[in-house]
Structures are given as C-alpha cells and as structure tokens.
Design a protein around this motif. Sequence first.
Motif, PDB file in Angstrom:
ATOM      1  N   ALA A  42       0.824  -1.212   0.000  1.00 37.24           N
ATOM      2  CA  ALA A  42       0.000   0.000   0.000  1.00 37.24           C
ATOM      3  C   ALA A  42       0.854   1.256   0.000  1.00 37.24           C
ATOM      4  N   TYR A  43       1.941   1.252   0.753  1.00 37.36           N
ATOM      5  CA  TYR A  43       2.900   2.354   0.703  1.00 37.36           C
ATOM      6  C   TYR A  43       4.259   1.839   1.156  1.00 37.36           C
ATOM      7  N   ILE A  44       5.311   2.317   0.514  1.00 37.69           N
ATOM      8  CA  ILE A  44       6.655   1.797   0.722  1.00 37.69           C
ATOM      9  C   ILE A  44       7.306   2.471   1.930  1.00 37.69           C
ATOM     10  N   GLU A  45       7.847   1.651   2.835  1.00 39.48           N
ATOM     11  CA  GLU A  45       8.561   2.160   4.000  1.00 39.48           C
ATOM     12  C   GLU A  45       9.973   1.589   4.122  1.00 39.48           C
ATOM     13  N   THR A  46      10.222   0.433   3.523  1.00 39.72           N
ATOM     14  CA  THR A  46      11.469  -0.283   3.770  1.00 39.72           C
ATOM     15  C   THR A  46      12.220  -0.548   2.465  1.00 39.72           C
ATOM     16  N   ARG A  47      13.466  -0.975   2.600  1.00 39.67           N
ATOM     17  CA  ARG A  47      14.274  -1.307   1.428  1.00 39.67           C
ATOM     18  C   ARG A  47      13.663  -2.473   0.666  1.00 39.67           C
ATOM     19  N   ARG A 117       8.190   6.698  10.998  1.00 40.55           N
ATOM     20  CA  ARG A 117       9.572   6.617  11.484  1.00 40.55           C
ATOM     21  C   ARG A 117      10.351   5.536  10.737  1.00 40.55           C
ATOM     22  N   ARG A 118       9.710   4.442  10.382  1.00 43.81           N
ATOM     23  CA  ARG A 118      10.424   3.338   9.714  1.00 43.81           C
ATOM     24  C   ARG A 118      11.032   3.784   8.387  1.00 43.81           C
ATOM     25  N   ILE A 119      10.444   4.783   7.803  1.00 42.44           N
ATOM     26  CA  ILE A 119      10.858   5.226   6.476  1.00 42.44           C
ATOM     27  C   ILE A 119      12.145   6.057   6.499  1.00 42.44           C
ATOM     28  N   LEU A 136      21.296  18.299   4.643  1.00 43.78           N
ATOM     29  CA  LEU A 136      20.092  17.789   5.304  1.00 43.78           C
ATOM     30  C   LEU A 136      20.061  18.247   6.757  1.00 43.78           C
ATOM     31  N   ALA A 137      19.088  19.086   7.103  1.00 40.49           N
ATOM     32  CA  ALA A 137      18.956  19.559   8.481  1.00 40.49           C
ATOM     33  C   ALA A 137      18.327  18.498   9.368  1.00 40.49           C
ATOM     34  N   SER A 138      17.302  17.797   8.872  1.00 41.35           N
ATOM     35  CA  SER A 138      16.619  16.792   9.685  1.00 41.35           C
ATOM     36  C   SER A 138      15.619  16.034   8.824  1.00 41.35           C
ATOM     37  N   ILE A 139      15.212  14.880   9.340  1.00 42.18           N
ATOM     38  CA  ILE A 139      14.055  14.148   8.825  1.00 42.18           C
ATOM     39  C   ILE A 139      13.098  13.995   9.990  1.00 42.18           C
ATOM     40  N   ARG A 140      11.949  14.617   9.889  1.00 47.13           N
ATOM     41  CA  ARG A 140      10.932  14.529  10.948  1.00 47.13           C
ATOM     42  C   ARG A 140       9.751  13.702  10.437  1.00 47.13           C
ATOM     43  N   CYS A 141       9.223  12.861  11.325  1.00 45.84           N
ATOM     44  CA  CYS A 141       8.216  11.881  10.903  1.00 45.84           C
ATOM     45  C   CYS A 141       7.034  11.838  11.864  1.00 45.84           C
ATOM     46  N   LEU A 142       5.903  11.408  11.333  1.00 46.14           N
ATOM     47  CA  LEU A 142       4.766  11.076  12.182  1.00 46.14           C
ATOM     48  C   LEU A 142       5.119   9.863  13.028  1.00 46.14           C
ATOM     49  N   GLU A 143       4.643   9.840  14.245  1.00 41.33           N
ATOM     50  CA  GLU A 143       4.922   8.732  15.152  1.00 41.33           C
ATOM     51  C   GLU A 143       3.762   7.738  15.237  1.00 41.33           C
TER      52      GLU A 143
END
Length: 248
Positions: A42-47, A117-119, A136-143
């Motif tokens: 449904a949506y890609i998160e992992t390698r 976060r897994r992404i 790259l300053a940061s990667i912020r994600c929904l928890e």
Amino acid sequence: MKLLIVNPNISHSVTDLIEAEARRAASPGTELTMRTAPFGVAYIETRAEAAVGAFATLNELAEHHEGHDAAIVAAFGDPGLAAAREMLPIPVVGLTEAALMSAAMLGGRFSIVAISRRIRAWYQETVEMHGLAGRLASIRCLEESLRDIGTVQTDKGEQLQALCEAAVNEDGADVIIIAGAPLAGLARSIADRIPVPVVDGVSSAVRHAESLAALAPRGALAGSYAPPPVKEWSGLSPALGALIGRKS
C-alpha cells in the motif's frame, strides 16, 4: 507533451492524490497518463518494499512508455529510477531527486517531513546517494500508525504542519520537503503557514520532467547509463524483456 506517471504503490487513492497535484502543476496542454503498480504494498517504508516497488515500476514503464516524452517514478525514494534511466529512451524523473534539486536551489539546508519513522533510514540513504547529506537539516516523521494511507493529509494535517514548523524553528531548515506520494498537494495547501519555502515532490517532478523533455537530450550510448547489454532473459514481461539489451 505527454508524461507517464507511475505510482510504485498499489494504492489507487494515492494515485488520485498524485494525479490531482500533477494536474495543478503541469503546463497547459501537458497530457498525463497515470498508472498504479499492479502488485506490491500500500505504501513503501522499507528497502525490501522499495525493491518490490522498483520491479513493479519497471514493468509499468516498459509497458506504457511508448508515445510519452518523459516518465515519473511517483514515490519518494525513487524505486527503480536508475534502472529505468538505463533502459528507457526518454527522460525519467523521480520524486525525491526532483524535490532535492528544487530545495537545493531555494535555500541552504533542507528538512524532510515524512509519514512514518520506519521510512527514515531509506530516505536518509537516498539523500546520501544524491550527495546532499551535508545539506540535510533533519528528517521529521509522524509517530502514530496510519488509519488510511489515502487520508493521511486530513487525518494528520495538524501534526504534519507542526513537524514543518519544528524543522524550521528547531533544526534550522531553510526549505521544507514534504515527502511521499500520500502527501502530494499538502505543500501547496500549507505553504502560506510555513515561514520558508515548502517543496512538493510531485509538482517538482512534473516541472523537471517537462523541462527535460523540452530540452530533448539524446539518450546515452556510452557511460554507466548506456542501454543494458544484450543477453538471454526469462520470466519477464515481453515489454520489460524487450528493454533488456535494446538496440540503441
């Protein structure tokens, strides 16, 4: 001009979001062909999921690229992008690369806002691959877990905006990249509430694809993106097999 846009995920609701933003961004007269991966997740998160999405994307590109001026891999992380550039005789653009190039021209350091976060690891590696890790300053994600990938913008809109604001105020971002096809169009809707430029991967990819198609570059005959060498193949679709070792 005709653009082929392939969603490497199986979510048709996400394809609808991609198409809506792509049509807002496209120049008058540009025609869009939308395709959704027939297999995968449904949506890609992992390698691992990205590898599956890459195969699905290459199949769709092989089947449908004829008659188009450029193609777009419409998932952040660009699964299959480099392989597609080896095989297809038209320019191929990815959401991540397009967004990164746009952000690099709008400011110094950028932050990426993503849906899980897994992404993060995959996105980090993608930025490093493009040689932009130092910016790259940061990667912020929904928890929180997602109720429905097609409604994440409405379900998590306030949290996503808060992540953008934190990236600016706490991480020093000069530009925000809204990552991922499920968030297509969000940058446009919140741009006036964020004090720095906000970049959308879909609109960036459409505009970059139009520019490359207009430049009409010749295909590579040498170098690492030359067509693959001719060899025997088995188990591939006829269209994909025909691109393995195509004659230049």
